[in-house]
Design a protein around this motif. Sequence first.
Motif, PDB file in Angstrom:
ATOM      1  N   GLY A 154       1.687  13.237 -24.876  1.00 54.39           N
ATOM      2  CA  GLY A 154       0.716  12.782 -25.865  1.00 54.39           C
ATOM      3  C   GLY A 154      -0.393  11.933 -25.291  1.00 54.39           C
ATOM      4  O   GLY A 154      -0.597  11.842 -24.074  1.00 54.39           O
ATOM      5  N   ASP A 158      -2.367   9.051 -30.453  1.00 49.41           N
ATOM      6  CA  ASP A 158      -1.195   9.306 -31.299  1.00 49.41           C
ATOM      7  C   ASP A 158      -0.634   8.017 -31.888  1.00 49.41           C
ATOM      8  O   ASP A 158      -0.014   8.034 -32.958  1.00 49.41           O
ATOM      9  CB  ASP A 158      -0.111  10.027 -30.494  1.00 49.41           C
ATOM     10  CG  ASP A 158      -0.511  11.440 -30.131  1.00 49.41           C
ATOM     11  OD1 ASP A 158      -1.102  12.123 -30.988  1.00 49.41           O
ATOM     12  OD2 ASP A 158      -0.248  11.861 -28.992  1.00 49.41           O
ATOM     13  N   LYS A 281       5.738  12.302 -38.538  1.00 58.50           N
ATOM     14  CA  LYS A 281       4.832  11.857 -37.477  1.00 58.50           C
ATOM     15  C   LYS A 281       5.386  10.584 -36.828  1.00 58.50           C
ATOM     16  O   LYS A 281       5.099   9.473 -37.246  1.00 58.50           O
ATOM     17  CB  LYS A 281       3.425  11.643 -38.036  1.00 58.50           C
ATOM     18  CG  LYS A 281       2.806  12.929 -38.573  1.00 58.50           C
ATOM     19  CD  LYS A 281       1.442  12.693 -39.200  1.00 58.50           C
ATOM     20  CE  LYS A 281       0.394  12.457 -38.150  1.00 58.50           C
ATOM     21  NZ  LYS A 281      -0.977  12.413 -38.746  1.00 58.50           N
ATOM     22  N   ARG A 312       8.874  17.537 -32.876  1.00 61.81           N
ATOM     23  CA  ARG A 312       7.914  16.434 -32.996  1.00 61.81           C
ATOM     24  C   ARG A 312       7.398  16.051 -31.604  1.00 61.81           C
ATOM     25  O   ARG A 312       7.687  14.990 -31.076  1.00 61.81           O
ATOM     26  CB  ARG A 312       8.569  15.237 -33.674  1.00 61.81           C
ATOM     27  CG  ARG A 312       9.002  15.539 -35.101  1.00 61.81           C
ATOM     28  CD  ARG A 312       9.768  14.373 -35.695  1.00 61.81           C
ATOM     29  NE  ARG A 312      10.242  14.676 -37.044  1.00 61.81           N
ATOM     30  CZ  ARG A 312      11.002  13.862 -37.769  1.00 61.81           C
ATOM     31  NH1 ARG A 312      11.371  12.699 -37.277  1.00 61.81           N
ATOM     32  NH2 ARG A 312      11.395  14.213 -38.978  1.00 61.81           N
ATOM     33  N   GLY A 314       3.858  16.906 -28.862  1.00 64.05           N
ATOM     34  CA  GLY A 314       2.628  17.616 -28.546  1.00 64.05           C
ATOM     35  C   GLY A 314       1.721  17.881 -29.717  1.00 64.05           C
ATOM     36  O   GLY A 314       0.770  18.658 -29.609  1.00 64.05           O
ATOM     37  N   ARG A 315       2.027  17.264 -30.852  1.00 59.79           N
ATOM     38  CA  ARG A 315       1.141  17.384 -32.011  1.00 59.79           C
ATOM     39  C   ARG A 315       0.610  16.006 -32.385  1.00 59.79           C
ATOM     40  O   ARG A 315       1.142  14.984 -31.963  1.00 59.79           O
ATOM     41  CB  ARG A 315       1.898  18.009 -33.185  1.00 59.79           C
ATOM     42  CG  ARG A 315       2.295  19.463 -32.945  1.00 59.79           C
ATOM     43  CD  ARG A 315       2.874  20.076 -34.207  1.00 59.79           C
ATOM     44  NE  ARG A 315       4.238  19.627 -34.458  1.00 59.79           N
ATOM     45  CZ  ARG A 315       4.783  19.579 -35.679  1.00 59.79           C
ATOM     46  NH1 ARG A 315       4.067  19.908 -36.754  1.00 59.79           N
ATOM     47  NH2 ARG A 315       6.031  19.195 -35.836  1.00 59.79           N
ATOM     48  N   GLY A 319       5.551  12.362 -30.799  1.00 63.26           N
ATOM     49  CA  GLY A 319       5.995  12.695 -29.458  1.00 63.26           C
ATOM     50  C   GLY A 319       6.606  11.506 -28.749  1.00 63.26           C
ATOM     51  O   GLY A 319       6.434  10.355 -29.152  1.00 63.26           O
ATOM     52  N   ARG A 544      -3.139  17.445 -25.556  1.00 61.85           N
ATOM     53  CA  ARG A 544      -1.693  17.209 -25.552  1.00 61.85           C
ATOM     54  C   ARG A 544      -0.979  18.417 -24.944  1.00 61.85           C
ATOM     55  O   ARG A 544      -1.518  19.520 -24.888  1.00 61.85           O
ATOM     56  CB  ARG A 544      -1.191  16.977 -26.974  1.00 61.85           C
ATOM     57  CG  ARG A 544      -1.810  15.753 -27.650  1.00 61.85           C
ATOM     58  CD  ARG A 544      -1.452  15.677 -29.124  1.00 61.85           C
ATOM     59  NE  ARG A 544      -2.031  14.485 -29.730  1.00 61.85           N
ATOM     60  CZ  ARG A 544      -3.283  14.417 -30.194  1.00 61.85           C
ATOM     61  NH1 ARG A 544      -4.066  15.484 -30.151  1.00 61.85           N
ATOM     62  NH2 ARG A 544      -3.732  13.288 -30.714  1.00 61.85           N
ATOM     63  N   GLY A 547       2.854  21.247 -27.729  1.00 64.53           N
ATOM     64  CA  GLY A 547       2.798  21.601 -29.141  1.00 64.53           C
ATOM     65  C   GLY A 547       2.876  23.105 -29.362  1.00 64.53           C
ATOM     66  O   GLY A 547       3.303  23.565 -30.430  1.00 64.53           O
ATOM     67  N   ASP A 548       2.461  23.871 -28.347  1.00 65.95           N
ATOM     68  CA  ASP A 548       2.516  25.335 -28.437  1.00 65.95           C
ATOM     69  C   ASP A 548       3.869  25.900 -28.026  1.00 65.95           C
ATOM     70  O   ASP A 548       4.061  27.125 -28.011  1.00 65.95           O
ATOM     71  CB  ASP A 548       1.416  25.962 -27.586  1.00 65.95           C
ATOM     72  CG  ASP A 548       1.508  25.553 -26.110  1.00 65.95           C
ATOM     73  OD1 ASP A 548       2.472  24.841 -25.737  1.00 65.95           O
ATOM     74  OD2 ASP A 548       0.617  25.927 -25.326  1.00 65.95           O
TER      75      ASP A 548
END
Length: 875
Positions: A154, A158, A281, A312, A314-315, A319, A544, A547-548
């Motif tokens: 991250g 964040d 989050k 939770r 990489g978004r 993280g 980041r 997230g994928d």
Amino acid sequence: MDGTGLPEIRSTCPYCGVGCGVLLRPDGQGGMEVKGDPAHPANRGKLCSKGSQLGQTLGLDDRLMSPRIGARSAGWDEALDLVAERFGDTIAKHGPDSVALYVSGQLLTEDYYVANKLAKGYFGTANIDTNSRLCMASTVAGHKRAFGTDTVPGTYDDLEEADLIVLTGSNLAWCHPVLYQRIIAARKKRGTKLVVIDPRRTASCDGADLHLAVAPGGDVALFNGLLNEVSLRGKIDHAFAENVTGLEEALVSAAGDDLSATGLGEAELRAFFDLWCGTEKVVTVFSQGVNQSTSGTDKVNAILNCHLATGRIGRVGMGPFSVTGQPNAMGGREVGGLANMLTCHLDLENAEHRATVQDFWTSPEMPEAAGLKAVDMFRAVGEGNIKALWIIHTNPAVSMPDADRVRDAIAGCDFVVVSDVTDRTDTARLADVLLPAAAWGEKSGTVTNSDRTISRQRAALPPPGEARPDWEIIAEVGRRMGWGAAFDFQSPAEIFREYAALSGLAARFGRDFDISALAELSDAEYDALAPVRWPVSATRSGGRFFGDGRFFTPDGKARMVPVSHRAPVSGLSDARPFRFNTGRVRDQWHTMTRTAKSPRLSAHLPEPFLEIHPKDARALGLKPAALVRVANDHGAAILRALVTDAVRPGQVFAPMHWTGETAPSARVDALVPGHVDPVSGQPESKAATVSVEPFEAAWYGFAVSSRDLSPKAEYWTRTRTDAGYRAELAGLTTPANWEDFARDLFDTGAEVQAVEDPTRGIHRFAFTVNGRLEAALFISREPAAITRDFLAGLVGTDAPAALSGRAPADMPDPGPTICSCFGVGLNTIVAAIEEHRLMSVDAIGAQLQAGTNCGSCRAELGALLEAHLRPQAAE
């Protein structure tokens, strides 16, 4: 420009891993104004107390100005020829693993790169390790186990986007105050919840929604309990889990852990689980309290498991987030500064990776196995297996576990080189060759902060005397050993371009670290480089990771690692009934080579101390301001008892900053055994076991002086003041003549005024020159009840009432410093609360500025306010 005509220079603070931008304006006389850079993304103009006082740390009084061989000065040619000859001969006679480098997160990335290239590519040894091993190695190992690479997923943003922030093993309010203030701002703006997990109650707990005083070593059990609860409540993100292996095994292991190991009650656990499971989050921030453990890597993976299981990571606003303790700990990790790594996050034990780096460097050989990590390295020094050692910008004779044994090992090594800015450290005094290095503010290069942002450090002052940048010193040794082409660097920009180009080759192996888009920077573009977060490549810039759902393992999936609670190695016993925790204080840094120069930073907590619970203090019969002796089989220390319920019964805490230069009996790492995490090699610095007993001094003393002083006593600690120095003393044997003792202490023949009452053990001396106070000493059988901060300010003034030890009515005493940013004392704050009827911390700030800069004193301000308002509420 200002009136001096000198320009303002953008640079980066040299303290923690936040990586704050600073604006430097030299004054033309060797000094410099320092303020926060509003344009830097890490701090947006804010600085903590240490950063704010950088200008006070630039004095040259203790600088190493020229090379030294033994006790004599030498020229650079003679010194570097000797270093090259001795390292070359040692390698030829005993093999490459008979030499080692121990380096530091104080190095710039370019320095680090050249050192790593020399050791691994040309000496042919992986025996290069860094003091980051003591701070962040468990994070590196945990990241690699889970993600395939040492990747921080991250960014600092964040922290402001999260709905729940968990601080575990991190006193962010004192150790990373600028980040903590970003969290506090988010709490005010969006109602972000805050949980602090720490055996101690720290400043970070101020205003937190929940403080979990976890038992030392209980972190794995706690996060395993959370993972189990995540599963029971149906919070596993099964779609994201398609990108993860090891989920079922991790869940089985988590379910088998006993939550009693956390030391927490059911209600506390339930509150934490409810918050975490009920909030998508979530950012979990962790630092030394997690890493510095024999189960540190498992603790890291226990945290990562919870984020991977729930997706939770990489978004935005979620993280795991490791924060580093040094300004370039990340840069050191990127260049392979650890003994088990290669440059650009490549693996030392991977034949293809080794071949790629060796071909790129055109180096004669490359080690095939990991070198000695820090603890094992110094053991090998002590055993005589390492015969030539080069230590750069760090003080292992104080900061390493088993510090006494490390000090003795260095002293017994055949050949020791130390590169540093000063010769006044415990380690520098052991060197065969001392090399004067450029300091912060005098050298140029790059550093990488905790969220992968690369920033420039720029020189604003010329190096004094014959001091040189580290990269230049290291490269010159390489040239003198016959590797001229490989080390023919002419500037940091040239080194950076080589390093960036190598990162492009590393990226072909699927590594995360890639700054190849910067490999063609011109010198001018490098000079002007703005902060940029890696990766910086033709296909990707910043952002980041993960997230994928794509990771850097061979199959592209994350690994959840099954872990289980393991107790600290050192067990409690009747002989050693206290669990010993170590750490930092707000205004000091590492072993104080820089911060001890600042009178303002030294005023907050000027003496080494031991936090101990009131129940334990009563059981030991400790009096107010008592000294205690803390001991185990590894060493001993004498510290001032600070009785507080911030620690639990049976637990004690001491800061690690004091050295043989500032308080020789308070070198607390002498008490820390060399137990290490089996995966990361990081020492366990927060779970030693010790005995505590009163130090029965025959006398106590307090001294102030216009000049430096080195007391002769079983206990002493020395601190810089605006007017000179102050010192606390205590001894077991009473001198025959106290005036002689005082004159020897101050090395003075000045006129003296004395007040003595031998029957009560009171002796007071004031030495004056031309009517102005030069020094004063106060001796008593108990800790002297005098106004220390007031007396420290009298040096150099006409002070007829100095021997009274008290501030007269017409000279208000500001009291001990609470706010170091603005130099506001306790008595000033209390007076303002009473006079102006202040009812909030913000009101104190509006009246006195205290707490309005970095905010790290706000917890203390709140405690003062509460203590003042509580009696009023009871009336």
